[in-house]
Design a protein around this motif. Structure first.
Motif: not given
Length: 225
Positions: A128-131, A135, A201, A203-204, A206
């Protein structure tokens, strides 16, 4: 004759920089603060970024900036992969603080050493870190960049271990440069209140959740508030 280095900042195409950009800025600032630079360095930067200001370096007879007028991601990728390899014939080393790397340079400019920074391999196991599309691209670029580069810079021993295990490359191909701040250090916590600090930041990947859990455990065990 001084070695010639091309530093590719094209992927850092906004004046606002986050973790990757800050790491690169600190690296350049410390490196170029030396009295004499034993290299001829040219920064390739987007025309929308004031590279000298954002990355805190000064122009000199050995340090210059080339502005590239590229307006979108596809044009930048095409430039890096098709045109840049030919430019690298004039340079001894290429460095990119992001995953972008001109893969054809291995063939077109075989004498040029390619160096890239891979901060971590989180996108390969944090879904789920990026689209979905981004990803997929980051996963592909991470693997290809790790394979194509002559040297990889990463920021921790854990990241080095992940890169070695996931991409199957030699351990000694990777150099660890920990995240740092440049001197002079102006840190003084004598007047600080007691607190937990998490700088990142939101986001997933971190690990903010574990920071919160650690703080909660601290409160339960100490009774502090």
């Amino acid at each position: 004759m001084k070695k010639r280095i091309l530093i590719d900042l094209l992927n850092l195409a906004t004046p606002e920089i986050a973790g990757i950009g800050v790491f690169a800025r600190n690296l350049f600032e410390l490196w170029l603060s030396q009295e004499k630079t034993p290299y001829v360095i040219v920064f390739y930067s987007s025309y929308v970024v004031d590279a000298e200001k954002v990355f805190r370096f000064k122009l000199s007879e050995n340090v210059s900036v080339k502005k590239i007028s590229i307006k979108n991601v596809l044009a930048r990728f095409f430039y890096q992969q098709v045109f840049l390899p030919f430019k690298l014939r004039q340079h001894d080393m290429y460095y990119n603080p992001t995953l972008g790397i001109p893969f054809l340079a291995r063939i077109i400019a075989p004498k040029t050493k390619l160096v890239v920074t891979i901060h971590d391999m989180i996108p390969l196991y944090k879904k789920k870190k990026y689209s979905p599309i981004r990803s997929m691209l980051v996963k592909i670029m991470s693997r290809l960049a790790a394979k194509a580069a002559h040297k990889i810079v990463t920021v921790s021993e854990n990241s080095r271990k992940d890169i070695v295990n996931i991409v199957s490359i030699p351990h000694d191909k990777i150099v660890v440069v920990y995240n740092f701040i440049c001197p002079p250090y102006e840190l003084d916590n004598r007047a600080d209140e007691k607190f937990f600090l998490c700088v990142s930041t939101l986001e997933p990947g971190k690990n903010v959740e574990n920071t919160i859990r650690g703080f909660a455990n601290f409160l339960r065990k100490t009774g502090s508030a």
